[in-house]
Write a protein that holds these residues in place. Structure first.
Motif, PDB file in Angstrom:
ATOM      1  N   GLY A 137       0.793  -1.226   0.000  1.00  0.00           N
ATOM      2  CA  GLY A 137       0.000   0.000   0.000  1.00  0.00           C
ATOM      3  C   GLY A 137       0.812   1.255   0.000  1.00  0.00           C
ATOM      4  N   PRO A 193       1.901   4.749  -1.368  1.00  0.00           N
ATOM      5  CA  PRO A 193       1.314   5.743  -2.274  1.00  0.00           C
ATOM      6  C   PRO A 193       2.094   5.810  -3.572  1.00  0.00           C
ATOM      7  CG  PRO A 193       1.548   6.640  -0.085  1.00  0.00           C
ATOM      8  CD  PRO A 193       2.236   5.323  -0.074  1.00  0.00           C
ATOM      9  N   PHE A 236      -2.336   1.546  -2.817  1.00  0.00           N
ATOM     10  CA  PHE A 236      -2.671   2.614  -1.872  1.00  0.00           C
ATOM     11  C   PHE A 236      -4.005   3.253  -2.218  1.00  0.00           C
ATOM     12  CE2 PHE A 236      -2.720   7.167  -1.061  1.00  0.00           C
ATOM     13  CZ  PHE A 236      -2.566   7.185   0.304  1.00  0.00           C
ATOM     14  N   VAL A 237      -4.170   3.542  -3.504  1.00  0.00           N
ATOM     15  CA  VAL A 237      -5.417   4.195  -3.918  1.00  0.00           C
ATOM     16  C   VAL A 237      -6.603   3.432  -3.357  1.00  0.00           C
ATOM     17  CG1 VAL A 237      -6.744   4.949  -5.890  1.00  0.00           C
ATOM     18  CG2 VAL A 237      -4.253   4.917  -6.021  1.00  0.00           C
ATOM     19  N   TRP A 246      -8.290  13.643  -7.935  1.00  0.00           N
ATOM     20  CA  TRP A 246      -7.993  12.261  -7.526  1.00  0.00           C
ATOM     21  C   TRP A 246      -8.957  11.316  -8.205  1.00  0.00           C
ATOM     22  CZ3 TRP A 246      -4.848   9.279  -4.515  1.00  0.00           C
ATOM     23  CH2 TRP A 246      -5.371   8.075  -4.029  1.00  0.00           C
ATOM     24  N   ILE A 248       0.458  10.950   1.116  1.00  0.00           N
ATOM     25  CA  ILE A 248       1.218  10.369   0.006  1.00  0.00           C
ATOM     26  C   ILE A 248       2.691  10.734   0.154  1.00  0.00           C
ATOM     27  CG2 ILE A 248       1.546  10.471  -2.489  1.00  0.00           C
ATOM     28  CD1 ILE A 248      -1.446  10.847  -2.760  1.00  0.00           C
ATOM     29  N   ARG A 298       6.201   3.653   9.912  1.00  0.00           N
ATOM     30  CA  ARG A 298       4.916   3.366   9.276  1.00  0.00           C
ATOM     31  C   ARG A 298       3.840   3.197  10.341  1.00  0.00           C
ATOM     32  NH1 ARG A 298       2.242  -0.284   4.747  1.00  0.00           N
ATOM     33  NH2 ARG A 298       1.366   1.533   3.709  1.00  0.00           N
TER      34      ARG A 298
END
Lengths: 182, 455, 492, 640, 101
Positions: C392, C394, C399-400, D56, D126, D160
């Motif tokens: 995942g 980006p 990820f999306v 998006w 992101i 993370r």
């Protein structure tokens, strides 16, 4: 009155002889006991007024049982099949089942409500049977004939030792698996 | 009775297929008796012709409005006619299969005669609307059946199969006759038209006994528990083509008759639906369970035939409660017949090869045979788009609609189980391979036709 | 046009069987050429797609009118991407080299057959048609695994077949249930059923039907605890078959969840949305955990599939929660659909890569590998892209999908989202560990002659991974198409 | 469109470098030009305050904008990067993977720029994740050595984990506003969701900026080559956390507990980190500790609401921390060790010593350096938010003076090493000098109007500084210097006056790493192992039960038959036999242990049993038939 | 002489026949049992014809049918017994257990 007496006699005979069929130790005797049982049933048939069927039954059974006896003799390879022998298995089961069946069906006979429509006096059962045979139930009659024909052919095909072209059962086996690729 | 004769004639016109079978069978027999041996096998052609003729008339009659004939002893309705057609086709294909199989037999004539008469028996059974007629039709088809099963008169298993078939059948018939007697007693007659009214307020005890005993007889015919034992024996022991014939005709005739019979009992005080449901459940489950461990393909097919009988009974369960019931029944018989023919065709084609391990590499050496096997089996499992799928679909739909969803679930489970043992045969033939090809008989017509038809 | 994309492969499959004796190259090129046909057709369809509510390019024909079965195909924003995915994956897998055991024709025939079935399933707009293709896919896959698999292939294939058959039959029961409730005359026509919504919101019948179908799809998807057929099937299947299994066949389950359960019985689904969501979250975490403990490369990836399918179903469950705010439901459903596509591409590529590894190392054991980066930069690079996409990152497709699913879920089931998020960390850990074990560190002696990816392998992989990146960077073109459908379904 | 350039240019450079990786001569210049271009582009965007949006899909609009603190940050990143890359080009010219390193570094800059310019949480996320991934690759640069790749893994996983916070924040933002934009967030009235956002952002920032309890990952990040650490700690990776808080402070300050929490977090970390830095004997790790401490100060200021102070501190820190790291790198390069006990390069590398001195002084916040100015601002902010906080800030300041002086004395203080060591190349000196100049340059902030400029540039504001604060901190600095000097004289500066065991404990982040290992990592690993075992064994159990039940059923069925068929005794004898058989079967399937096979075995066993009913003897069949018939009749009777 | 009495006798015959069919080993004896069962059936039919169906001629016909069944079974039975004895030298059920399982 007399009818009643005869009925009970016949019934007793039918049942007892029927029982003896499996109590004797010789097939031939068994065959004749069986015949006796049938004959007495035939008697009952006559008592209730379908004389024709009763006689048929008696004659047919007489014939058939004789055949059976002879068959036994030639087939069972023991002189007149008179040697003592008991060939019985799972006896307990058999008795239970037989008794069970008897009780069940007797119960049906005694407890169940059947319409009470006795046969009218003085009807000629035989004539009616004839009419029925050639009239309404033509097809049934025909079917019976066809079936009997099939039986004859079938049994002949199975048993006859030598047929039209030598031994009848010649080559009557499965194809072998060991053949070269055709 | 004035006009009787004329009436008879028109009746006869209504049962042309049956008549042709009867007459044709006798002709075949006579011819057989006076044909020199070397051209005995031509009789097959004759028999085929007879069947074809009967089939033609059956097709012709398909469109006729349903009705009864011969003083209500015989029904001429949709199911009956379809069954006739199906049976005739079956017999035709079986004859095609038989030619080489029996080439060596000195008495082929009788064999074909028996096939024809056996077909006749099943046809009459499928059409019977009268208990007496039913008994005799059943006798006819049974008797021919015993003989066909034992027709290899030098084969040990064949004779045994015949004997056992007979022993079970005889007991069943005996019970059935007594059952009919009871029904006659309470219903006052033996024709369905009469019984429909007569049994409505009949005494439950007698009714149950009579019905139970009759069902015993029918169970024998369609190979359902508790009289299923003959099926695997016949499948294994009888001559392969005859086995195929016997696997099919009994079910077609018996199921169609049973369907008509229960529809008569619709408003009788009797738990026939639950009883049939139970039979179906036990039959399909038992058949599948036992089939699981078979290594003998023909015997395996026998057991799978038992389970299939269970599926067939599903349709009967739904009779009168779901509009899908009758289509389901016919679709099932159709798919089952063709599938069985296809698979047994393969067995015949492989000279009766019956050890599943001997099927190794089949796909490699006889791709078409393997394909037939695959399609037949997958159809049995009910994999779309094969006929078996449509059948199962309708069957399950019917029972669910009839309120017996648990039967549908059980069917699902059983289908999954059955897949396993079918794959036990398919796996060797597709996944493994050997050097030597399996020997085959000459002709391939039979299964080719069948396969083409499936789905 | 859509019909053609089903028929052409089917015909080709038959043609392949009729081929003259083994001509491997010919068979392959033929199969590849044919597989391009559906691909082009799909692209055309994509171009012509208008993106209104409901289905487009519907083609229907009478089939069995007596019981309301019609042949009917069409696409909407949900199925179009999946169809495209299917076509692409098949082309790629056909190109990919594999040990054919000298049975090339049958192999490519099986592939063509499977392609026809898969495309048909996503295009079908009739329940029976749907089910037909659903089962045919099992048959095709059974033979692919059993004949060209390795290890304990027979067992695994048998298990796959029987297990999923049970599922499919449960599905069939459910379908019959819908059919019998679909009014008079009863019909299998999906469009019709979606329009009329025949099933009552409450009541035992609907519940039973729902769970029968749900069970069928849960087995197929698979969700824990019905996943046990997946790992062996994957491990023993040939790489391209695994790709199809993961990339296409699993989607059949998730697709069914949306198409049948969500669209045909939304009220009922609403009643059970939470349980389904919980099952999904369990699959997410459980799949990730189990995957982390694997030492077998392919098994590890197989379990991550369970994890990802969990995301998908979580999104669907959110979308099924009628009470929630439409925007959230719609974004979740869109995310779920994107996840289907993304997972197809990512895991598909991943399995192809395991195939490359197996072909060179003859083992999947990660312990035996290591340091391959120096010998096989391309293999390493490809795997890294796939791995990061899968965890995942980006900028990559995964990820999306996952982000949208979580964004939607958090608004509806915050706690499920919170728990599910843990899966992201675990997958990150396990994939990095995998990369480290297989590609980093010192290079063992025995692999000193390791060769990098060949031309055909690259030809198969590059398009897939490229697409992964493209979707990751500019998702709009995909998201917008899917959004047309999900907005329509969620009223968002 | 220019707003994309700061991202695109480095990306292009990175791609170009990969394309040219065979031509070692070219990659360096390419990298430098790419970043230089990025600097210019960044300046342009910063001056034009440009912004843009991109779709998006699905109706979600995302945006980039350069406003407030972003204007400084967007320039700061490439500038520091320029120096670091220059250093890398020269110092690592022998590394055969130089091209990869440079490509990653430039790419890293691009990702960071994206993060900086993000105008909504999704874009932020992101960039955030990309930065993390890039750092994984950079830390694991030396991948053939298992140690470095595994510590890279640790660093990535640790951060993370923090990222989850940002996921949640973004999701919550969507739930609250139906979008992700900062502005919408600022104007939302949904306090509950806003709280979730705040919490998420804080966690994420804490993880990235190495605040407690995440601080230790910085140590594993040390596995990377020096330039990487330099960049990570100064202007990128680590800075992201503090920057995000500064950028979002206006929106989140609506959450009542936001400020206090951040302040507390920052203060605690500042003190703890300071001690760590003071106690460490590894050059780079000591610097790492100081990093945590310094970011603690920034958070402190931000939490107190004075983002200008935080941003100023961040900027100053970026310059001197990069400088210090490069200095450490030079030391490593020259001596091959980072052990503070073995360095003392004052005589060997005088020029570097001076430059490093500048950095150290800035770290110690010695006026008139800019760092001192910002430090005072922070102190003011702290005092503003409470006396105790103020005191804490003062202590932290003293600490920083302590470890700064200690580092310089141990690292570049006069020692017995002489000029024999191989000195740095010109380019490296240039890089250090550039950073030193910038550090000094910030001193201009002291000039009148400096505050206004700072506030204007950062768009935040400063607390009103009080003269006594300056006095206090100056006093602190002087005493600190004296103290270290004294210890150094005694030669016990290395231990910092701690007893050894305690020193180790402190230097090792108070055992947090091992705690994390035992409390988090191991349990998860065990759980997963257990799960994967369970995945089979659970199935086993299912199989076992199914098999057993099937056995029971079919056994019962068979016995039912055979009590009729054979004698009862037979049945029992056989029964026991079969149950034994059955248990073996169960066992096998258990060992075999896969669902369908097990089920199949169970069912097949049922098949075996049912087969026994087909004895092959007709009279048995008869019995079955009789029973069946009776059952049929009875059922037909009762089931009406 | 009542319907019930007749039916009881019929039931008795049927039961005995069933007992024979189950207990006897020899095929021939088994067949005798079967015949006896049908014998009972015949009696039952006649009873109903006489007692409960108002002398419906179908009853008589049904008797004929039953006899036909009896004859048919006897004939085919003997044929099969002969055949199986010829091939397998088997005259009791226990000797025919090749096909099983």
């Amino acid at each position: 009155m007399i009818v009643a007496v005869l009925f009970w006699v016949f019934s007793a005979v039918a049942v007892v002889t029927g029982w003896l069929v499996f109590r004797t130790d010789s097939m031939v005797r068994a065959a004749y006991w069986l015949m006796a049982s049938f004959v007495s049933v035939g008697g009952i048939l006559i008592l209730v007024g379908s004389d024709f069927l009763g006689l048929i039954l008696i004659l047919m059974m007489a014939g058939e049982m004789t055949i059976m006896a002879i068959f036994m003799v030639m087939f069972m390879m023991n002189p007149a099949g008179l040697n003592p022998m008991t060939m019985v298995h799972q006896h307990r089961t058999a008795i239970v089942s037989g008794a069970g069946a008897f009780l069940a069906l007797a119960a049906v006979g005694l407890l169940a409500e059947f319409p009470d429509r006795p046969v009218a006096a003085g009807v000629d059962a035989t004539v009616e049977l004839g009419v029925e045979l050639l009239g309404e139930s033509m097809l049934v009659f025909e079917t019976a004939g066809v079936a009997l024909l099939a039986v004859m052919i079938g049994s002949v095909a199975l048993v006859s030792k030598n047929g039209r072209y030598g031994p009848a059962d010649e080559g009557s086996v499965e194809p072998t698996l060991e053949v070269e690729e055709s | 009775m004035p006009g009787m004769g004329a009436q008879m004639v028109e009746f006869l016109a209504e049962i042309r297929p049956e008549l042709i079978l009867a007459a044709g069978g006798i002709v075949v027999l006579l011819v057989a008796l006076f044909t020199p041996r070397r051209i005995q096998s031509w009789i097959a052609g004759g028999a085929a012709a007879v069947l074809a003729a009967a089939g033609a008339y059956a097709v012709a009659d398909l469109a006729d409005p349903p009705g009864l004939t011969f003083f209500d002893t015989l029904a001429a309705d949709g199911p009956g006619r379809w069954a006739t057609l199906l049976l005739v086709v079956t017999a035709l294909l079986v004859i095609v299969l038989s030619v080489e199989w029996f080439a060596a037999d000195a008495r082929q004539g009788e064999y074909y005669f028996l096939i024809v008469f056996g077909t006749l028996g099943a046809v009459l059974l499928a059409g019977a609307a009268d208990l007496m007629e039913m008994i005799l039709a059943m006798m006819l088809s049974s008797v021919t059946g015993y003989t066909l099963a034992a027709f290899h008169r030098r084969s040990r298993s064949s004779s045994e199969a015949g004997m056992k078939y007979f022993l079970i059948g005889a007991l069943a018939n005996g019970a059935m006759v007594y059952g009919v007697a009871l029904l006659f007693g309470v219903g006052g007659t033996t024709t369905f038209t009469g019984l429909g009214a007569g049994l409505a307020d009949a005494d439950p005890l007698a009714l149950a006994a009579g019905f139970g005993l009759v069902v015993v007889g029918l169970a024998f015919k369609i190979g359902a528990t508790p009289l299923h034992q003959w099926v695997p024996d016949v499948a294994e022991g009888a001559p392969a083509p005859a086995a195929a014939f016997l696997m099919i005709v009994g079910k077609v005739g018996g199921l169609v008759f049973l369907a008509r019979w229960v529809s008569v009992l619709a408003d009788a005080p009797l738990g026939w639906r639950a009883l049939v449901a139970l039979l179906a459940a036990v039959t399909m489950t038992l058949g599948n369970l036992v089939a699981l461990r078979q290594d003998d393909v023909r015997r395996l097919l026998g057991w799978s035939a038992v389970s299939q009988a269970g599926y067939g009974l599903l349709a009967v369960v739904a009779i009168g409660r779901s509009s899908l019931a009758v289509p389901a029944l016919l679709m099932f018989l159709f798919a089952y017949t063709l599938g069985t023919l296809a698979v047994f065709g393969v067995v015949v084609e492989l000279r009766g090869l019956t050890d599943r391990f001997a099927y190794r590499g089949l796909a490699r050496f006889h791709p078409w045979l393997a394909a037939a096997l695959l399609i037949g089996f997958l159809s049995f499992v009910g994999i779309p788009p094969l006929g078996g799928f449509a059948a199962k679909l309708l069957l399950m739909g019917a029972v669910i609609e009839a309120g017996y969803a648990w039967l549908a679930v059980l069917t699902v489970v059983n289908s999954a189980i059955s897949l396993v043992y079918y794959l036990r045969v398919l796996a060797p033939s597709y996944l493994e391979t050997t050097e030597s090809a399996q020997p085959v008989l000459g002709r391939k017509a039979g299964w080719a036709v069948a396969v083409a038809a499936v789905g | 046009m859509l019909t053609a994309s089903i028929v052409v492969p089917a015909v080709a499959s038959a043609a392949l069987l009729a081929f003259p004796r083994e001509r491997e190259r010919l068979a392959r090129w033929f199969a590849f050429g044919v597989s391009l046909v559906p691909l082009t057709l799909v692209i055309v369809a994509w171009v012509r797609f208008e993106g209104g509510p409901g289905f487009e390019m519907v083609e229907s024909a009478r089939w069995i009118p007596s019981i309301g079965v019609t042949y009917q195909v069409g696409v909407d924003g949900l199925s179009l991407p999946l169809v495209a995915l299917t076509a692409l994956l098949f082309s790629a897998s056909i190109v990919f080299p594999v040990d054919l055991r000298g049975r090339a024709r049958q192999y490519y025939a099986a592939f063509m057959f499977l392609e026809a079935a898969s495309l048909g399933l996503f295009l079908a707009l009739d329940l029976i048609l749907f089910f037909v293709f659903f089962d045919l896919s099992l048959v095709g896959m059974y033979f692919l695994i059993a004949i060209w698999g390795h290890g304990n292939a027979h067992r695994s294939a048998l298990k796959f077949f029987v297990y999923t058959l049970v599922g499919s039959l449960a599905l069939l029961l459910g379908i019959l249930g819908i059919y019998l409730n679909s009014g008079d005359p009863a019909t299998f026509d999906m469009i019709e059923i979606i329009r009329t919504q025949p099933l009552p919101a409450s009541g035992l019948a609907s519940a039973l039907i729902f769970w029968a179908i749900a069970f069928g799809f849960m087995v197929k998807t698979p969700l824990a605890p019905f996943h046990t057929w997946l790992p062996p099937a994957h491990v023993d299947a040939p790489a391209p078959a695994s790709t199809i299994l993961a990339g296409v066949l699993l989607k059949m389950g998730t697709y069914g969840f949306v198409r049948i359960l969500l669209q045909m019985m939304p009220e009922t689904f609403d009643r059970f949305a939470l349980p389904i969501g919980v099952i999904a979250v369990v699959s997410i975490v459980y799949g990730a955990l189990v995957a982390m403990a694997q030492t077998n490369l392919k098994r590890l990836i197989a379990y991550t599939s369970v994890n990802h399918m969990g995301y998908v179903i979580l999104g669907v469950a959110v979308a099924a929660t009628l009470g929630a705010e439409p925007g959230a439901r719609s974004i979740a459903l869109t995310g779920a659909t994107i996840e289907m596509v993304a997972h197809g591409l990512i895991t598909g590529a991943m399995f192809l890569l395991t195939g490359s590894v197996l072909a060179r190392a003859e083992t999947y054991e990660m312990g035996d590998l290591g340091g391959l980066a120096s010998k096989a930069p391309a293999l390493t690079g490809a795997t890294m892209v796939a791995a990061f996409a899968s965890l995942g990152l980006p900028g990559l497709a995964g990820f999306v999908a996952e982000f949208q699913i979580f964004a939607g879920t958090l608004a509806v089931y915050p706690w499920l989202a919170g728990i599910g998020l843990l899966g992201i960390v675990i997958t990150a850990a396990l994939f990095l560990r995998m990369l480290q074990q297989v590609f980093l560190g010192p290079l063992p002696e025995r692999w000193s002659s390791w060769t990098d990816l060949g031309r055909r392998e690259l030809a198969a992989l590059v398009p897939m991974l490229a697409l992964v990146v493209v979707i990751g960077i500019i998702p709009a073109w995909l998201v917008d198409v899917i959004d047309t459908a999900s907005r329509f379904m969620t009223g968002g | 469109m220019t707003i994309w350039l700061p991202i695109v240019l480095p990306l292009l450079g990175s791609g170009l470098i990969l394309a040219l990786r065979r031509r070692r001569g070219l990659v360096g210049p390419v990298a430098l030009t790419a970043i230089a271009a990025a600097v210019i582009a960044a300046l342009a965007t910063a001056l034009s305050e440009s912004s843009t949006t991109w779709s998006w899909g699905g109706g979600i609009e995302l945006g980039l904008s350069v406003v407030d603190a972003g204007r400084i940050m967007v320039v700061l990143v490439p500038v520091v990067a320029l120096a670091v890359v220059a250093y890398a080009v020269s110092s690592m010219s022998e590394d055969r993977a130089l091209a990869r390193l440079l490509a990653l570094l430039t790419g890293f800059v691009a990702a960071m720029e994206l993060l900086v310019m993000a105008a909504d949480l999704l874009t932020l996320l992101i960039g955030w994740e990309l930065v993390g991934a890039a750092s994984w690759a950079l830390i694991g640069h030396d991948w053939e050595n298992p140690g470095s790749s595994s510590s890279a893994k640790e660093a990535f996983v640790a951060t993370r984990f923090g990222d989850l916070g940002l996921y949640i924040a973004a999701g919550a933002a969507f739930a609250a506003t139906g979008g992700f934009g900062y502005e919408a967030l600022a104007s939302t009235s949904d306090r509950a969701w806003l709280g979730v956002v705040a919490g998420g952002v804080i966690v994420a920032a804490a993880a990235k900026s190495a605040q407690l309890p995440f601080s230790p990952w910085l140590f594993s990040a040390m596995a990377g080559p020096t330039p990487v650490s330099a960049l990570l700690h100064s202007a990128t990776m680590v800075a992201a956390g503090a920057y995000a808080l500064i950028r979002l402070q206006p929106a989140l300050s609506a959450v009542p507990w936001f400020g206090p929490v951040v302040v507390a977090l920052g203060l605690v970390t500042a003190l703890a980190g300071g001690l760590v830095a003071y106690a460490q004997t590894d050059f780079k790790k000591a610097l790492a500790g100081s990093t945590s401490a310094q970011y603690g100060l920034m958070l402190l200021a931000t939490g107190a609401g004075f983002t200008a102070a935080g941003m100023g501190q961040l900027t100053a820190h970026a310059f001197f921390k990069a400088l210090l790291f490069l200095g450490a790198g030079v030391a490593l390069h020259a001596t091959g060790t980072l052990d503070l006990g073995k360095l003392a390069l004052g005589r060997a590398l005088p020029r570097v010593a001076v430059l490093f001195g500048v950095g150290a002084a800035a770290l110690a916040a010695v006026p008139p350096l800019g760092a001192a100015f910002t430090k005072e601002a922070v102190l003011a902010a702290a005092v503003d938010s409470g006396m105790w906080v103020g005191i804490g800030a003062v202590v932290a300041g003293v600490l920083s003076a302590l470890y700064a002086s200690r580092l310089h004395l141990l690292g570049y203080g006069p020692g017995d090493r002489t000029g024999s060591e191989q000195g740095p190349r010109v380019l490296e000196i240039a890089a250090l000098s550039l950073l030193a100049l910038l550090t000094l340059g910030l001193g201009l902030l002291w000039a009148p109007g400096g505050e206004e400029i700072l506030q204007e540039l950062t768009g935040g504001d400063l607390a009103e500084g009080k003269p006594w604060e300056l006095a206090v901190s100056l006093g602190g600095i002087v005493t600190a210097f004296a103290f270290t000097w004294m210890l150094w004289r005694r030669g016990s500066l290395l231990s910092g006056g701690f007893p050894e065991r305690m020193r180790r404990f402190v230097a090792g982040w108070y055992g947090i790493p091992s705690a994390a290992k035992h409390l988090v990592v191991d349990p998860i690993l065990n759980l997963s192992r257990a799960a994967s075992k369970g995945d089979r064994s659970i199935v086993d159990r299912m199989v076992g039960t199914v098999a057993a039940s099937a056995t029971w059923l079919s056994d019962g069925l068979r016995r039912g038959m055979e009590t009729w068929i054979d004698s009862v005794a037979m049945a029992f004898g056989g029964g026991t036999l079969r149950t034994a058989e059955a248990s073996r079967e169960v066992d096998e399937t258990g060992v075999d242990g896969v669902l369908v096979e097990g089920l199949a075995a169970a069912i097949a066993y049922g098949g075996e049993q049912s087969r026994r009913t087909q004895t092959g003897m007709s009279h048995h069949y008869y019995t079955v038939i009789v029973i069946g018939g009776l059952v049929a009749i009875i059922l037909a009777l009762i089931w009406r | 002489m009542t319907l019930e009495a007749l039916l009881v006798v019929a039931a008795a015959l049927f039961g005995i026949g069933l007992y024979g069919a189950l207990s006897q080993q020899s095929f021939v004896m088994i067949m005798m049992g079967l015949e006896l069962m049908i014998n009972g059936a015949i009696l039952a039919i006649v009873a109903f014809w006489w007692g409960s169906t108002g002398g419906n001629p179908e009853g008589q016909l049904l008797v004929v049918v039953a006899m036909a069944v009896m004859a048919i079974e006897a004939a085919i039975g003997f044929a099969l017994v002969t055949n199986v004895y010829r091939v397998r030298k088997a005259d009791i059920t226990e000797k025919l257990r090749k096909l099983k399982g």
